[in-house]
Write a protein that holds these residues in place. Structure first.
Motif, mmCIF file in Angstrom:
data_model
loop_
_atom_site.group_PDB
_atom_site.id
_atom_site.type_symbol
_atom_site.label_atom_id
_atom_site.label_comp_id
_atom_site.label_asym_id
_atom_site.label_seq_id
_atom_site.Cartn_x
_atom_site.Cartn_y
_atom_site.Cartn_z
ATOM 1 N N THR A 27 1.445 -1.039 -19.196
ATOM 2 C CA THR A 27 2.749 -1.183 -18.541
ATOM 3 C C THR A 27 3.673 -1.977 -19.445
ATOM 4 O O THR A 27 3.307 -3.059 -19.918
ATOM 5 N N ARG A 81 0.360 -2.173 -12.649
ATOM 6 C CA ARG A 81 -0.323 -1.091 -13.375
ATOM 7 C C ARG A 81 0.249 0.273 -12.974
ATOM 8 O O ARG A 81 0.434 1.161 -13.809
ATOM 9 N N ARG A 82 0.561 0.416 -11.681
ATOM 10 C CA ARG A 82 1.102 1.691 -11.195
ATOM 11 C C ARG A 82 2.469 1.973 -11.807
ATOM 12 O O ARG A 82 2.803 3.139 -12.086
ATOM 13 N N ASP A 121 4.127 3.769 -3.815
ATOM 14 C CA ASP A 121 4.631 5.037 -4.346
ATOM 15 C C ASP A 121 5.761 5.590 -3.492
ATOM 16 O O ASP A 121 6.733 6.153 -4.013
ATOM 17 N N SER A 136 0.829 -1.208 0.000
ATOM 18 C CA SER A 136 0.000 0.000 0.000
ATOM 19 C C SER A 136 0.866 1.262 0.000
ATOM 20 O O SER A 136 0.373 2.357 -0.236
ATOM 21 N N TYR A 175 8.258 -3.156 -15.889
ATOM 22 C CA TYR A 175 8.138 -4.310 -15.001
ATOM 23 C C TYR A 175 8.893 -5.479 -15.622
ATOM 24 O O TYR A 175 8.583 -5.922 -16.731
ATOM 25 N N GLU A 221 1.879 3.660 -15.022
ATOM 26 C CA GLU A 221 1.404 5.033 -14.835
ATOM 27 C C GLU A 221 2.559 5.984 -14.530
ATOM 28 O O GLU A 221 2.499 7.169 -14.861
ATOM 29 N N ARG A 222 3.598 5.445 -13.910
ATOM 30 C CA ARG A 222 4.760 6.265 -13.563
ATOM 31 C C ARG A 222 5.864 6.205 -14.621
ATOM 32 O O ARG A 222 6.943 6.761 -14.435
ATOM 33 N N ALA A 247 -2.372 -4.304 -9.375
ATOM 34 C CA ALA A 247 -2.477 -2.853 -9.212
ATOM 35 C C ALA A 247 -1.082 -2.230 -9.171
ATOM 36 O O ALA A 247 -0.858 -1.136 -9.708
ATOM 37 N N GLY A 248 -0.137 -2.934 -8.543
ATOM 38 C CA GLY A 248 1.232 -2.439 -8.486
ATOM 39 C C GLY A 248 1.898 -2.413 -9.848
ATOM 40 O O GLY A 248 2.588 -1.449 -10.202
#
Length: 281
Positions: A144, A113-114, A62, A59, A122, A117-118, A110-111
Motif C-alpha cells: 500500500t 492493506r485493502r 469496500d 467490515s 493511505y 489492493e484497490r 486489514a483496511g
C-alpha cells in the motif's frame, strides 16, 4: 493569482460537508460529493484529486470505498484515516481524535492493506511520538502506498514546549527509518500549525519566507535527503497554516529552500511526485 503557478490541487479530507442523515458509515461520502461538485463548477479544473475519509476498520469498507468512487466523479484517489492520538489533548489547538494504538489494530491494518489492493493511497496525520507506530504499520502493509503528512507533526506545546532540539534528534532518526520503507512518500509542509510550537500564530506579525526557512529548513532538508526528491512533495496544509502565515509566503519559502536542487529534482517535489502518487492528469 498571487504570483505562483498553481496547476492542480489535491483535496485532503477535513470532516466538511458530511451527510447528516442516513447510514453513518456513509457520512464522509458527503464530503467527496461536495468537493467533486466544486471541481466540476471550476472552469480551471484546479482540483485534480480527492483524498477522502473512511473508517478503515469497518467490515463494510469496500461498500464505503465504492460509494466514494461513485461520488468522486473520477477524482477519488485514497483515504486518510488519521492515526493522531494526542498524549495531552488539552494542550493542543487541534487535537486528533484517533484511539491509542490504532496502527496496531488488526482490522485497521486489514483496511490499509485493502486500499493497496484497490490501487488507493493511505494518508496519515499523526504526532512525532507515534512515528514508530507508523513505521511498524508501513512495514506490515508493503503493497500500500502510504503518505506521511506534516513530517509526523513534531509538537512544541504543552509538555513538549521548548524542546524542539531534543525532539528533532529523535525525529530525525525516525524519519530515516521510515524512509527505508519504499512504500512511503513524504509530504513536505504543515509545520506552521500552532501545535508545532513556533509561536507564529501569536506573533505581532507573520514570519517572512526567510524567517520561515531559518527555523524550519532542517526538517525539510533532512526529509528530502532521506526520501529523495522523487518521494517528496510539497504541501501547503491550508487553511490550517493560515493561523501562522500566508499561502504566498509558504510557497516563496519552498522555492527559496530548494534553489540549490536541480531542475528535475525541483519538478519532482513541486509537481511530479504528487502527479504520480495521486494520479493527476
Amino acid at each position: 493569482g498571487d504570483g505562483h503557478l498553481i496547476e492542480r490541487t489535491v483535496f485532503v479530507e477535513c470532516h466538511a460537508a458530511y451527510r447528516t442523515s442516513g447510514d453513518p458509515e456513509l457520512a464522509p461520502v458527503g464530503e467527496t460529493e461536495f468537493v467533486a461538485g466544486e471541481a466540476q463548477r471550476d472552469p480551471s479544473h484546479l482540483i485534480g484529486a480527492i483524498v477522502a475519509n473512511a473508517d478503515l476498520r469497518s467490515s463494510r469498507l469496500d461498500e464505503v470505498l465504492d460509494a466514494h468512487e461513485q461520488a468522486g466523479r473520477g477524482l477519488f484517489r485514497g483515504i486518510r484515516h488519521a492515526l493522531s492520538s494526542p498524549l495531552y489533548p488539552e494542550t493542543l489547538r487541534i487535537p486528533g481524535r484517533a484511539p491509542a494504538g490504532l496502527a496496531h489494530d488488526p482490522a485497521f491494518r486489514a483496511g490499509v492493506r485493502r486500499l493497496g489492493e484497490r490501487g488507493l493511497t493511505y494518508d496519515t496525520w499523526h504526532y512525532h511520538h507515534q512515528n514508530r507506530e507508523f513505521l511498524d504499520l508501513a512495514r506490515a502493509v508493503p503493497d500500500t502506498t502510504m503518505v506521511l503528512d506534516h513530517f509526523g507533526t513534531p509538537l512544541g506545546v504543552g509538555p513538549f514546549a521548548g524542546r524542539h532540539d531534543e525532539i528533532f534528534e529523535q525525529w530525525r532518526g525516525d524519519i530515516a527509518d521510515i524512509a527505508r520503507c519504499p512504500n512511503v512518500v513524504a509530504k513536505l509542509g504543515g509545520l506552521a500549525m500552532p501545535d508545532n510550537g513556533f509561536g507564529w500564530d501569536a506573533a505581532a506579525r507573520p514570519p517572512t519566507s526567510d524567517e520561515f526557512i531559518a527555523v524550519q529548513s532542517r526538517y525539510y532538508l533532512h526529509t528530502i535527503e532521506c526520501f529523495g526528491p522523487d518521494r517528496c512533495m510539497f504541501e501547503s496544509n491550508f487553511p490550517v497554516d493560515r493561523f501562522s502565515l500566508s499561502y504566498r509566503t509558504v510557497w516563496n519559502a519552498f522555492k527559496k529552500l530548494t534553489v540549490g536542487f536541480g531542475a528535475a529534482e525541483r519538478d519532482a517535489m513541486f509537481a511530479g511526485t504528487a502527479r504520480r502518487i495521486y494520479r493527476l492528469d
